[in-house]
Design a protein around this motif. Structure first.
Motif, short mmCIF file in Angstrom:
data_model
loop_
_atom_site.label_atom_id
_atom_site.label_comp_id
_atom_site.label_asym_id
_atom_site.label_seq_id
_atom_site.Cartn_x
_atom_site.Cartn_y
_atom_site.Cartn_z
N LYS A 49 0.79 -1.23 0.00
CA LYS A 49 0.00 0.00 0.00
C LYS A 49 0.82 1.28 0.00
O LYS A 49 0.24 2.37 -0.03
N PHE A 50 2.12 1.20 0.04
CA PHE A 50 2.96 2.39 0.01
C PHE A 50 3.94 2.27 -1.15
O PHE A 50 4.51 1.21 -1.40
N ASP A 51 4.14 3.37 -1.83
CA ASP A 51 5.08 3.42 -2.94
C ASP A 51 6.33 4.18 -2.49
O ASP A 51 6.22 5.31 -2.01
N PHE A 52 7.49 3.57 -2.63
CA PHE A 52 8.73 4.19 -2.17
C PHE A 52 9.88 3.70 -3.04
O PHE A 52 9.78 2.64 -3.68
N PRO A 53 10.97 4.43 -3.11
CA PRO A 53 12.12 4.02 -3.92
C PRO A 53 12.69 2.68 -3.43
O PRO A 53 12.81 2.45 -2.22
N GLY A 54 13.03 1.81 -4.35
CA GLY A 54 13.59 0.51 -4.00
C GLY A 54 12.57 -0.57 -3.75
O GLY A 54 12.91 -1.68 -3.35
#
Length: 266
Positions: free
Chosen positions: A83-88
Protein backbone atom coordinates in the motif's frame (compact mmCIF):
# COMPACT_ATOMS: atom_id res chain seq x y z
CA UNK A 1 -4.81 -38.86 -1.06
CA UNK A 2 -7.07 -39.45 1.91
CA UNK A 3 -5.44 -42.81 2.60
CA UNK A 4 -1.97 -41.30 2.18
CA UNK A 5 -2.80 -38.53 4.67
CA UNK A 6 -4.67 -40.56 7.28
CA UNK A 7 -2.79 -43.87 7.26
CA UNK A 8 0.22 -42.55 9.25
CA UNK A 9 -2.14 -40.93 11.76
CA UNK A 10 -4.04 -44.19 12.14
CA UNK A 11 -0.77 -46.08 12.67
CA UNK A 12 0.31 -43.53 15.29
CA UNK A 13 -2.98 -43.65 17.16
CA UNK A 14 -3.17 -47.46 17.14
CA UNK A 15 0.40 -47.99 18.30
CA UNK A 16 0.12 -45.37 21.03
CA UNK A 17 -2.31 -47.76 22.73
CA UNK A 18 0.29 -50.55 22.95
CA UNK A 19 2.88 -51.43 25.54
CA UNK A 20 6.55 -51.71 24.68
CA UNK A 21 6.21 -55.46 24.22
CA UNK A 22 2.93 -55.09 22.35
CA UNK A 23 4.65 -53.03 19.65
CA UNK A 24 6.72 -56.06 18.65
CA UNK A 25 4.09 -58.75 19.20
CA UNK A 26 1.30 -57.30 17.05
CA UNK A 27 0.67 -56.01 13.54
CA UNK A 28 1.27 -52.29 13.14
CA UNK A 29 -2.27 -51.44 12.04
CA UNK A 30 -4.03 -53.78 14.46
CA UNK A 31 -4.64 -53.20 18.18
CA UNK A 32 -2.77 -55.31 20.70
CA UNK A 33 -4.38 -57.38 23.40
CA UNK A 34 -4.01 -54.70 26.08
CA UNK A 35 -5.04 -51.03 25.89
CA UNK A 36 -2.23 -48.94 27.38
CA UNK A 37 -2.85 -45.45 25.95
CA UNK A 38 -3.53 -43.74 29.27
CA UNK A 39 -0.66 -45.53 31.00
CA UNK A 40 1.64 -44.48 28.16
CA UNK A 41 0.52 -40.85 28.48
CA UNK A 42 1.21 -40.86 32.22
CA UNK A 43 4.60 -42.53 31.71
CA UNK A 44 5.51 -40.04 28.96
CA UNK A 45 5.03 -37.10 31.30
CA UNK A 46 6.79 -38.85 34.19
CA UNK A 47 9.76 -40.34 32.34
CA UNK A 48 13.20 -38.84 32.96
CA UNK A 49 11.99 -36.50 35.65
CA UNK A 50 9.12 -35.12 33.60
CA UNK A 51 11.38 -33.62 30.92
CA UNK A 52 8.61 -34.01 28.32
CA UNK A 53 6.65 -31.21 30.00
CA UNK A 54 9.71 -28.97 29.78
CA UNK A 55 10.09 -29.76 26.07
CA UNK A 56 6.42 -28.98 25.51
CA UNK A 57 6.72 -25.62 27.27
CA UNK A 58 9.89 -24.84 25.30
CA UNK A 59 8.06 -25.55 22.04
CA UNK A 60 5.15 -23.34 23.09
CA UNK A 61 7.64 -20.56 23.90
CA UNK A 62 9.34 -20.85 20.51
CA UNK A 63 5.98 -20.89 18.72
CA UNK A 64 4.51 -17.97 20.67
CA UNK A 65 7.46 -15.64 20.25
CA UNK A 66 8.85 -16.97 16.97
CA UNK A 67 5.75 -17.76 14.93
CA UNK A 68 3.71 -14.97 16.51
CA UNK A 69 6.44 -12.41 15.90
CA UNK A 70 7.00 -13.64 12.34
CA UNK A 71 3.29 -13.28 11.58
CA UNK A 72 3.15 -9.74 12.97
CA UNK A 73 6.24 -8.68 11.03
CA UNK A 74 4.94 -10.30 7.84
CA UNK A 75 1.58 -8.54 8.19
CA UNK A 76 3.16 -5.13 8.80
CA UNK A 77 5.78 -5.48 6.08
CA UNK A 78 3.41 -7.02 3.54
CA UNK A 79 0.85 -4.28 4.10
CA UNK A 80 3.50 -1.59 3.80
CA UNK A 81 4.89 -3.02 0.58
CA UNK A 82 1.41 -3.40 -0.89
CA UNK A 83 0.00 0.00 0.00
CA UNK A 84 2.96 2.39 0.01
CA UNK A 85 5.08 3.42 -2.94
CA UNK A 86 8.73 4.19 -2.17
CA UNK A 87 12.12 4.02 -3.92
CA UNK A 88 13.59 0.51 -4.00
CA UNK A 89 10.24 -1.25 -3.75
CA UNK A 90 10.99 -3.47 -6.74
CA UNK A 91 14.37 -4.33 -5.26
CA UNK A 92 12.70 -5.44 -2.05
CA UNK A 93 10.37 -7.62 -4.10
CA UNK A 94 13.35 -9.30 -5.80
CA UNK A 95 15.04 -9.91 -2.45
CA UNK A 96 11.89 -11.44 -0.96
CA UNK A 97 11.38 -13.75 -3.95
CA UNK A 98 15.03 -14.79 -3.75
CA UNK A 99 14.72 -15.46 -0.03
CA UNK A 100 11.68 -17.70 -0.61
CA UNK A 101 13.75 -19.83 -2.99
CA UNK A 102 16.53 -20.42 -0.42
CA UNK A 103 15.87 -23.49 1.78
CA UNK A 104 16.20 -23.01 5.51
CA UNK A 105 18.76 -25.78 5.85
CA UNK A 106 21.13 -23.84 3.58
CA UNK A 107 21.13 -20.98 6.07
CA UNK A 108 21.45 -23.10 9.20
CA UNK A 109 25.24 -23.34 9.27
CA UNK A 110 25.88 -19.63 8.53
CA UNK A 111 23.28 -18.77 11.16
CA UNK A 112 25.02 -21.03 13.66
CA UNK A 113 28.40 -19.38 13.00
CA UNK A 114 26.91 -15.91 13.40
CA UNK A 115 25.07 -16.79 16.60
CA UNK A 116 28.17 -18.50 17.95
CA UNK A 117 30.12 -15.25 17.53
CA UNK A 118 27.33 -13.42 19.37
CA UNK A 119 27.27 -16.00 22.19
CA UNK A 120 23.62 -16.88 21.58
CA UNK A 121 23.97 -20.59 20.83
CA UNK A 122 22.45 -22.99 23.35
CA UNK A 123 19.91 -20.32 24.31
CA UNK A 124 16.23 -19.87 23.36
CA UNK A 125 17.16 -16.82 21.27
CA UNK A 126 19.01 -19.07 18.84
CA UNK A 127 15.61 -20.56 17.91
CA UNK A 128 13.35 -17.53 18.34
CA UNK A 129 15.30 -14.91 16.36
CA UNK A 130 15.66 -16.95 13.11
CA UNK A 131 11.98 -17.91 13.38
CA UNK A 132 11.00 -14.23 13.20
CA UNK A 133 11.91 -14.08 9.51
CA UNK A 134 9.39 -15.62 7.14
CA UNK A 135 9.96 -14.62 3.50
CA UNK A 136 7.07 -16.77 2.32
CA UNK A 137 4.77 -15.22 4.92
CA UNK A 138 5.85 -11.76 3.85
CA UNK A 139 5.21 -12.54 0.19
CA UNK A 140 1.82 -14.06 0.99
CA UNK A 141 0.74 -11.04 3.03
CA UNK A 142 2.04 -8.71 0.34
CA UNK A 143 -0.05 -10.30 -2.39
CA UNK A 144 -3.08 -10.70 -0.12
CA UNK A 145 -3.03 -7.10 1.11
CA UNK A 146 -2.86 -5.78 -2.44
CA UNK A 147 -6.45 -6.88 -3.16
CA UNK A 148 -7.92 -7.38 0.32
CA UNK A 149 -7.57 -3.75 1.46
CA UNK A 150 -9.22 -1.23 -0.92
CA UNK A 151 -7.29 2.00 -1.36
CA UNK A 152 -10.55 3.93 -1.09
CA UNK A 153 -11.02 2.75 2.50
CA UNK A 154 -7.51 3.87 3.42
CA UNK A 155 -8.11 7.28 1.85
CA UNK A 156 -11.36 7.64 3.76
CA UNK A 157 -9.63 6.81 7.05
CA UNK A 158 -6.88 9.33 6.37
CA UNK A 159 -9.40 12.02 5.47
CA UNK A 160 -11.12 11.36 8.81
CA UNK A 161 -7.80 12.07 10.53
CA UNK A 162 -6.64 8.54 11.37
CA UNK A 163 -2.88 7.98 11.52
CA UNK A 164 -1.17 5.18 9.64
CA UNK A 165 -0.92 2.83 12.62
CA UNK A 166 -4.53 3.43 13.62
CA UNK A 167 -5.59 2.89 10.01
CA UNK A 168 -3.73 -0.40 9.91
CA UNK A 169 -5.00 -1.84 13.18
CA UNK A 170 -8.57 -0.48 12.95
CA UNK A 171 -9.31 -0.71 9.23
CA UNK A 172 -6.80 -2.98 7.51
CA UNK A 173 -6.13 -5.66 10.15
CA UNK A 174 -9.73 -7.04 10.14
CA UNK A 175 -9.64 -7.28 6.34
CA UNK A 176 -6.27 -9.04 6.50
CA UNK A 177 -7.50 -11.62 9.03
CA UNK A 178 -7.80 -14.58 6.59
CA UNK A 179 -4.31 -14.01 5.21
CA UNK A 180 -2.87 -13.36 8.66
CA UNK A 181 -4.34 -16.59 10.04
CA UNK A 182 -2.99 -18.52 7.06
CA UNK A 183 0.50 -17.12 7.61
CA UNK A 184 0.19 -17.78 11.33
CA UNK A 185 -0.67 -21.43 10.76
CA UNK A 186 2.21 -21.87 8.32
CA UNK A 187 4.61 -20.30 10.82
CA UNK A 188 3.24 -22.30 13.74
CA UNK A 189 3.65 -25.59 11.87
CA UNK A 190 7.15 -24.64 10.67
CA UNK A 191 8.30 -23.62 14.16
CA UNK A 192 6.57 -26.53 15.93
CA UNK A 193 8.16 -29.07 13.59
CA UNK A 194 11.53 -27.31 13.40
CA UNK A 195 14.25 -29.93 13.75
CA UNK A 196 17.51 -29.04 12.03
CA UNK A 197 18.00 -25.57 13.55
CA UNK A 198 17.52 -26.70 17.19
CA UNK A 199 19.68 -29.73 16.44
CA UNK A 200 22.74 -27.60 15.67
CA UNK A 201 21.96 -24.71 18.03
CA UNK A 202 21.09 -26.48 21.30
CA UNK A 203 23.13 -28.78 23.52
CA UNK A 204 21.26 -28.42 26.81
CA UNK A 205 18.32 -30.89 26.94
CA UNK A 206 16.44 -28.41 29.11
CA UNK A 207 16.05 -26.14 26.06
CA UNK A 208 15.11 -28.87 23.58
CA UNK A 209 11.84 -28.58 21.66
CA UNK A 210 9.67 -31.66 21.30
CA UNK A 211 11.22 -32.67 17.96
CA UNK A 212 14.75 -32.94 19.35
CA UNK A 213 13.65 -34.38 22.67
CA UNK A 214 11.65 -37.23 21.15
CA UNK A 215 14.51 -37.97 18.76
CA UNK A 216 16.85 -38.21 21.74
CA UNK A 217 14.52 -40.74 23.35
CA UNK A 218 14.36 -42.67 20.11
CA UNK A 219 18.15 -42.80 19.76
CA UNK A 220 18.51 -44.26 23.25
CA UNK A 221 17.77 -47.70 21.79
CA UNK A 222 20.97 -47.52 19.74
CA UNK A 223 23.29 -46.56 22.60
CA UNK A 224 25.08 -48.92 24.96
CA UNK A 225 22.95 -49.34 28.06
CA UNK A 226 20.27 -47.03 26.70
CA UNK A 227 16.68 -47.67 27.72
CA UNK A 228 14.29 -48.62 24.93
CA UNK A 229 11.16 -46.45 25.17
CA UNK A 230 9.59 -46.74 21.73
CA UNK A 231 6.12 -46.74 23.28
CA UNK A 232 6.83 -43.37 24.91
CA UNK A 233 8.26 -41.96 21.68
CA UNK A 234 5.10 -42.93 19.79
CA UNK A 235 2.82 -41.60 22.53
CA UNK A 236 4.84 -38.38 22.72
CA UNK A 237 4.55 -38.00 18.96
CA UNK A 238 0.78 -38.38 19.21
CA UNK A 239 0.62 -35.74 21.94
CA UNK A 240 2.81 -33.47 19.82
CA UNK A 241 0.36 -33.27 16.92
CA UNK A 242 -2.72 -32.68 19.08
CA UNK A 243 -2.05 -28.91 19.53
CA UNK A 244 -1.52 -28.51 15.78
CA UNK A 245 -4.82 -30.22 14.99
CA UNK A 246 -6.56 -28.07 17.60
CA UNK A 247 -5.06 -24.90 16.10
CA UNK A 248 -6.31 -25.78 12.63
CA UNK A 249 -9.79 -26.61 13.91
CA UNK A 250 -10.06 -23.43 15.97
CA UNK A 251 -8.71 -21.08 13.30
CA UNK A 252 -10.32 -22.55 10.21
CA UNK A 253 -13.36 -20.27 10.53
CA UNK A 254 -11.09 -17.34 9.74
CA UNK A 255 -10.19 -18.89 6.40
CA UNK A 256 -12.70 -17.03 4.34
CA UNK A 257 -12.45 -14.52 1.59
CA UNK A 258 -14.52 -11.57 0.52
CA UNK A 259 -14.61 -9.84 3.90
CA UNK A 260 -14.43 -6.51 2.14
CA UNK A 261 -17.18 -7.34 -0.37
CA UNK A 262 -19.67 -4.49 -0.39
CA UNK A 263 -17.51 -2.19 1.72
CA UNK A 264 -16.63 -0.06 -1.28
CA UNK A 265 -19.25 1.38 -3.56
CA UNK A 266 -18.01 1.92 -7.08
Amino acid sequence: MLIYALLPLAWLLINATKTQQGLFDSFGLAPAGDFALFDNIVDTFRYDGGIFTRWLLNTLLYVTLGAGGATLLAALAGYGLAKFDFPGRKGVFAVVIGAVAVPGTALAVPTFLMFSRLGLTNTPWAIIIPSLISPFGLYLMWTFATDAVPNEMLESARIDGAGEFRTFFSVSAPLLAPGTVTVLLFNVVATWNNYFLPLIMLKDPNWYPLTIGLDAWNRQAGTAGGEVVFNLVITGSLLTIVPLIAAFLLLQRYWQSGLSTGSVKE
